[in-house]
Design a protein around this motif. Structure first.
Motif, PDB file in Angstrom:
ATOM      1  N   LEU A   1       0.811  -1.217   0.000  1.00 38.44           N
ATOM      2  CA  LEU A   1       0.000   0.000   0.000  1.00 38.44           C
ATOM      3  C   LEU A   1       0.843   1.266   0.000  1.00 38.44           C
ATOM      4  CD1 LEU A   1      -2.677  -1.115   2.611  1.00 38.44           C
ATOM      5  CD2 LEU A   1      -2.794  -1.254   0.107  1.00 38.44           C
ATOM      6  N   ILE A   2       2.101   1.149   0.403  1.00 38.19           N
ATOM      7  CA  ILE A   2       2.987   2.313   0.443  1.00 38.19           C
ATOM      8  C   ILE A   2       3.569   2.498  -0.956  1.00 38.19           C
ATOM      9  CG2 ILE A   2       5.056   3.303   1.487  1.00 38.19           C
ATOM     10  CD1 ILE A   2       4.505   1.497   3.931  1.00 38.19           C
ATOM     11  N   SER A   3       3.547   3.721  -1.449  1.00 38.99           N
ATOM     12  CA  SER A   3       4.026   3.982  -2.811  1.00 38.99           C
ATOM     13  C   SER A   3       5.520   3.661  -2.923  1.00 38.99           C
ATOM     14  CB  SER A   3       3.778   5.431  -3.198  1.00 38.99           C
ATOM     15  OG  SER A   3       4.726   6.278  -2.579  1.00 38.99           O
ATOM     16  N   ARG A   4       5.926   3.394  -4.135  1.00 31.75           N
ATOM     17  CA  ARG A   4       7.325   3.070  -4.431  1.00 31.75           C
ATOM     18  C   ARG A   4       8.252   4.176  -3.923  1.00 31.75           C
ATOM     19  NH1 ARG A   4       9.026   0.497  -9.579  1.00 31.75           N
ATOM     20  NH2 ARG A   4       6.814   0.613  -9.960  1.00 31.75           N
ATOM     21  N   ASP A   5       7.922   5.428  -4.234  1.00 28.66           N
ATOM     22  CA  ASP A   5       8.790   6.535  -3.845  1.00 28.66           C
ATOM     23  C   ASP A   5       8.836   6.726  -2.334  1.00 28.66           C
ATOM     24  OD1 ASP A   5       9.471   7.021  -6.491  1.00 28.66           O
ATOM     25  OD2 ASP A   5       7.850   8.476  -6.779  1.00 28.66           O
ATOM     26  N   ASP A   6       7.674   6.590  -1.669  1.00 30.73           N
ATOM     27  CA  ASP A   6       7.639   6.720  -0.210  1.00 30.73           C
ATOM     28  C   ASP A   6       8.431   5.597   0.454  1.00 30.73           C
ATOM     29  OD1 ASP A   6       6.106   8.996  -0.403  1.00 30.73           O
ATOM     30  OD2 ASP A   6       4.210   7.996   0.083  1.00 30.73           O
ATOM     31  N   GLN A   7       8.275   4.396  -0.085  1.00 28.48           N
ATOM     32  CA  GLN A   7       8.999   3.244   0.453  1.00 28.48           C
ATOM     33  C   GLN A   7      10.511   3.467   0.311  1.00 28.48           C
ATOM     34  OE1 GLN A   7       7.951  -0.481  -1.468  1.00 28.48           O
ATOM     35  NE2 GLN A   7       7.371  -1.394   0.483  1.00 28.48           N
ATOM     36  N   GLU A   8      10.926   3.906  -0.865  1.00 26.77           N
ATOM     37  CA  GLU A   8      12.353   4.126  -1.112  1.00 26.77           C
ATOM     38  C   GLU A   8      12.902   5.225  -0.201  1.00 26.77           C
ATOM     39  OE1 GLU A   8      15.495   5.011  -4.738  1.00 26.77           O
ATOM     40  OE2 GLU A   8      13.375   5.491  -5.043  1.00 26.77           O
ATOM     41  N   ARG A   9      12.188   6.345  -0.116  1.00 24.30           N
ATOM     42  CA  ARG A   9      12.653   7.450   0.743  1.00 24.30           C
ATOM     43  C   ARG A   9      12.779   6.991   2.194  1.00 24.30           C
ATOM     44  NH1 ARG A   9       9.678  10.779  -2.481  1.00 24.30           N
ATOM     45  NH2 ARG A   9       7.804  10.566  -1.219  1.00 24.30           N
ATOM     46  N   ALA A  10      11.769   6.273   2.674  1.00 31.45           N
ATOM     47  CA  ALA A  10      11.769   5.840   4.073  1.00 31.45           C
ATOM     48  C   ALA A  10      12.894   4.848   4.356  1.00 31.45           C
ATOM     49  CB  ALA A  10      10.418   5.223   4.417  1.00 31.45           C
TER      50      ALA A  10
ATOM     51  N   PHE B   1      22.081  -0.494  -3.280  1.00 32.33           N
ATOM     52  CA  PHE B   1      21.449  -1.782  -3.571  1.00 32.33           C
ATOM     53  C   PHE B   1      20.008  -1.806  -3.066  1.00 32.33           C
ATOM     54  CE2 PHE B   1      20.250  -5.983  -1.915  1.00 32.33           C
ATOM     55  CZ  PHE B   1      20.215  -6.700  -3.098  1.00 32.33           C
ATOM     56  N   VAL B   2      19.810  -1.442  -1.799  1.00 29.60           N
ATOM     57  CA  VAL B   2      18.460  -1.462  -1.225  1.00 29.60           C
ATOM     58  C   VAL B   2      17.574  -0.427  -1.920  1.00 29.60           C
ATOM     59  CG1 VAL B   2      17.095  -1.168   0.882  1.00 29.60           C
ATOM     60  CG2 VAL B   2      19.252  -2.421   0.965  1.00 29.60           C
ATOM     61  N   GLY B   3      18.146   0.694  -2.329  1.00 33.62           N
ATOM     62  CA  GLY B   3      17.384   1.683  -3.092  1.00 33.62           C
ATOM     63  C   GLY B   3      16.880   1.102  -4.408  1.00 33.62           C
ATOM     64  N   THR B   4      17.727   0.350  -5.081  1.00 28.59           N
ATOM     65  CA  THR B   4      17.328  -0.322  -6.331  1.00 28.59           C
ATOM     66  C   THR B   4      16.235  -1.349  -6.052  1.00 28.59           C
ATOM     67  OG1 THR B   4      19.517   0.008  -7.298  1.00 28.59           O
ATOM     68  CG2 THR B   4      18.149  -1.730  -8.273  1.00 28.59           C
ATOM     69  N   VAL B   5      16.402  -2.112  -4.976  1.00 28.19           N
ATOM     70  CA  VAL B   5      15.396  -3.110  -4.585  1.00 28.19           C
ATOM     71  C   VAL B   5      14.054  -2.408  -4.350  1.00 28.19           C
ATOM     72  CG1 VAL B   5      14.738  -4.760  -2.785  1.00 28.19           C
ATOM     73  CG2 VAL B   5      17.077  -4.748  -3.656  1.00 28.19           C
ATOM     74  N   ALA B   6      14.083  -1.272  -3.666  1.00 26.65           N
ATOM     75  CA  ALA B   6      12.856  -0.520  -3.394  1.00 26.65           C
ATOM     76  C   ALA B   6      12.244   0.013  -4.685  1.00 26.65           C
ATOM     77  CB  ALA B   6      13.142   0.627  -2.424  1.00 26.65           C
ATOM     78  N   GLN B   7      13.084   0.577  -5.572  1.00 32.08           N
ATOM     79  CA  GLN B   7      12.583   1.108  -6.845  1.00 32.08           C
ATOM     80  C   GLN B   7      11.927   0.016  -7.680  1.00 32.08           C
ATOM     81  OE1 GLN B   7      12.081   3.913  -8.900  1.00 32.08           O
ATOM     82  NE2 GLN B   7      12.111   4.756  -6.831  1.00 32.08           N
ATOM     83  N   ASN B   8      12.420  -1.202  -7.571  1.00 31.66           N
ATOM     84  CA  ASN B   8      11.873  -2.328  -8.329  1.00 31.66           C
ATOM     85  C   ASN B   8      10.718  -3.022  -7.591  1.00 31.66           C
ATOM     86  OD1 ASN B   8      13.708  -1.822 -10.378  1.00 31.66           O
ATOM     87  ND2 ASN B   8      15.180  -3.301  -9.628  1.00 31.66           N
TER      88      ASN B   8
END
Length: 186
Positions: A57-66, A83-90
């Motif tokens: 339910l959390i948006s991709r961008d919000d998840q990545e920022r958090a 790496f984790v940023g890429t995982v979040a973006q995907n």
């Protein structure tokens, strides 16, 4: 057994292998393993962080920022943050724990260690982990890397799995066995 010979599959396998190769090229394999252990502990200790990682339910961008803000606070390396940023973006954060475990298996294989999965009712202390590692090394005859998990449902004792062998000395299993034995009495 080298890291190239260990079989990994699925999303976690692909991502962990990519991270392992990046870490190897950067000569940061152990530092990345330490950072990943820090992340795993943080997720295990924070229900909010676990929700952040698993929630669709959390948006991709919000998840990545958090998650990047959390990683910054944890002080993990730039390589792991990227790496984790890429995982979040995907949108693959839900598989992060499996990626971390798979990275650990790749590292153990590179070191020639056998991986033992240990489940206990509460988190093992450093002294208990050291004693368990020593006992398993003596029993198996090679170096051992322990993947420790906590499952309060086992009540007490340990469940140890090495390869296809499993030793279940949990109180839950002992109680279940007693219950089955008691059904035959009458």
């Amino acid at each position: 057994m080298s890291a190239e010979n260990i079989k990994v599959s699925g999303i976690a396998g692909r991502y962990a292998t990519a991270l392992f190769e990046l870490a190897s090229d950067a000569k940061q394999v152990d530092a990345v393993a330490s950072d990943l252990a820090t992340i795993k502990t943080a997720v295990e200790e924070s229900a909010d962080l676990a929700r952040l990682i698993r929630s669709p339910l959390i948006s991709r961008d919000d998840q990545e920022r958090a998650i990047l803000a959390v990683l910054e606070k944890l002080g993990v390396s730039d390589l792991v943050r990227r790496f984790v940023g890429t995982v979040a973006q995907n949108r693959r954060l839900f598989a992060l724990a499996d990626m971390i475990d798979t990275y650990g298996r790749l590292l153990a294989a590179q070191r020639g260690e056998v991986v033992a999965k240990v489940v206990s009712a509460k988190k093992l202390t450093a002294k208990q982990m050291e004693a368990l590692t020593k006992e398993l090394k003596a029993a198996i005859g090679s170096d051992v890397a322990i993947e420790a998990d906590v499952d309060t449902d086992i009540i007490g004792g340990l469940v140890v799995k090495v390869g296809s062998r499993m030793v279940d000395s949990s109180i839950r299993t002992k109680l279940q066995n007693l219950k089955f034995a008691m059904k035959g009495v009458g």
